[in-house]
Design an enzyme around this catalytic site. Structure first.
Site, PDB file in Angstrom:
ATOM      1  N   PHE A 145       0.990  -1.239   0.048  1.00  0.00           N
ATOM      2  CA  PHE A 145       0.070   0.025   0.091  1.00  0.00           C
ATOM      3  C   PHE A 145       0.942   1.325   0.065  1.00  0.00           C
ATOM      4  CE2 PHE A 145      -2.393   3.543   2.017  1.00  0.00           C
ATOM      5  CZ  PHE A 145      -3.457   3.605   1.037  1.00  0.00           C
ATOM      6  N   ASP A 230       9.510   2.783   1.597  1.00  0.00           N
ATOM      7  CA  ASP A 230       8.332   3.676   2.088  1.00  0.00           C
ATOM      8  C   ASP A 230       8.214   3.558   3.696  1.00  0.00           C
ATOM      9  OD1 ASP A 230       5.829   4.408   2.522  1.00  0.00           O
ATOM     10  OD2 ASP A 230       4.976   3.636   0.742  1.00  0.00           O
ATOM     11  N   LYS A 259       2.893  11.158   6.985  1.00  0.00           N
ATOM     12  CA  LYS A 259       1.989  11.101   8.178  1.00  0.00           C
ATOM     13  C   LYS A 259       2.580  11.879   9.561  1.00  0.00           C
ATOM     14  CE  LYS A 259      -0.251   7.122   6.383  1.00  0.00           C
ATOM     15  NZ  LYS A 259      -1.402   7.734   5.963  1.00  0.00           N
TER      16      LYS A 259
END
Length: 404
Positions: A145, A230, A259
């Site tokens: 993801f 990531d 984030k």
């Protein structure tokens, strides 16, 4: 069942009336928050065990971060990158130092950081590695993801993310996550990068086999391929180290961050790499109006400084051990398996008992908020400011839900 939780369910109905249904939120209407706790419109408090998918690593309204935002709001919020502002250099320097890299490229969202990484890797492949024009390939993993743009969903294996969004962008090879032999076999003369999550979050907090990440690092070095990590969800203290790659002593060529970098206040993402990689970009080839804006930089600089103390990495390690011990005690008592690292856990519930969604609804009734994924799996990712007592409370509420 859940409408009974709220005396004002019309707020939920209004949200559904005026919003595209690309999310299916739990029926809780939040009005304020502090630390690890949320308060709804009726004054009921909930322990936040999702933390905005790790965007709130430092809790809600961390006083240092709020103070930085307030101070910057009174001075300057946006210039665009057409000019240099006085917060930019400090942020880029301090984040580069935290990442042990030469350069930083600030963006806004995690998906933008991933898109930036893809573009940089392709350009590096053509200009530095010498790949033939139009032939660059990036190896990615099943269950990934990395976002939901059209390019990113082109290499997703989640049908919900892919269905009816084609035609898809070429240039990606998908291999099983954790399978070093398959990854090695997929790398060829046109491969410019391997793009991986060091721990797969959306898939259910899946930790790869020991030795996998060092093996990926070795293959990338031997084949002259960039290793792109990531760390948008796994990084910035979540797993007990600054980066999840640190647990195996691995340094990728490029970090993708987001984030928690915005402190739960503003969207901030960044790509960090050395000059021989990020240096391939020239003015006009990539950018963002809001990327690296003064407000974002002011907040994110304080995030980097919080991480530089090591306090939050230690909290994640110590409190994560307590969380995982409590969760493991529930295996065989409604839980099938527990995975994760630090203050991050994926829990597989016995599907004969309930779905992950049902478990999260029942937890919400008991004042604990979590998120389901992939059927009977739920994820826990509480803020790193959570206390031992709050962890014990969350585990106790989960035990009660599983016991029926």
């Amino acid at each position: 069942m859940i409408d009974d939780m709220l005396r004002t369910p019309e707020a939920i109905r209004d949200a559904e009336r005026w919003t595209a249904h690309n999310y299916h939120p739990l029926p809780v209407v939040v009005s304020s928050a502090e630390g690890s706790w949320l308060t709804d419109v009726d004054g009921r408090r909930y322990l936040d065990c999702l933390a905005g998918y790790s965007a709130l690593n430092f809790g809600h309204r961390h006083p240092t971060l709020i103070a930085a935002a307030h101070a910057q709001l009174d001075r300057l919020t946006l210039t665009s990158r057409a000019f240099v502002h006085d917060q930019f250099a400090d942020f880029c320097r301090e984040l580069a130092e935290l990442c042990r890299k030469d350069l930083v490229l600030p963006m806004n969202t995690g998906a933008e950081a991933v898109e930036t990484g893809i573009k940089v890797a392709r350009k590096w492949g053509y200009q530095v590695k010498g790949v033939a024009p139009g032939q660059a390939n990036i190896v990615v993993a099943e269950g990934n993801f990395h976002g939901r743009t059209t390019t990113i969903v082109s290499f997703s294996t989640d049908e919900d993310a892919r269905a009816d969004f084609g035609p898809f962008t070429p240039g990606f090879t998908v291999v099983p996550y954790g399978d070093l032999a398959a990854l090695t076999a997929a790398v060829d003369e046109n491969t410019v990068a391997v793009l991986l999550e060091p721990i797969q979050g959306e898939q259910g907090v899946v930790v790869p086999p020991e030795g996998y990440l060092p093996g990926v690092r070795r293959v990338c070095t031997e084949r002259n391929v960039l290793f792109i990590a990531d760390e948008i969800q796994s990084g910035l203290g979540r797993t007990g180290d600054t980066f999840a790659c640190d647990h195996e002593g691995v340094t990728p060529d490029m970090y993708l961050l987001g984030k928690a970098l915005g402190g739960g206040i503003v969207p901030v993402s960044a790509v960090a790499a050395n000059a021989d990689v990020l240096g391939v970009l020239r003015p006009g080839q990539h950018g963002s109006t809001f990327g690296g804006n003064p407000l974002a930089c002011a907040v994110a600089t304080e995030v980097v400084r919080l991480l530089a103390t090591g306090e939050f990495q230690r909290r994640s390690t110590e409190l994560g051990a307590r969380l995982h011990a409590g969760l493991r005690s529930l295996v065989g008592r409604g839980l099938v398996a527990v995975r994760g690292r630090g203050l991050w856990a994926g829990l597989d519930i016995d599907p004969s008992l309930m779905s992950g969604r049902e478990a999260c609804e029942r937890l919400a009734e008991r004042g604990v908020l979590a998120k389901d994924t992939h059927g009977a799996t739920i994820r826990l990712a509480p803020p790193l400011v959570i206390t031992e007592e709050e962890i014990d409370h969350a585990v106790a509420q989960l035990a009660a839900v599983l016991a029926g």
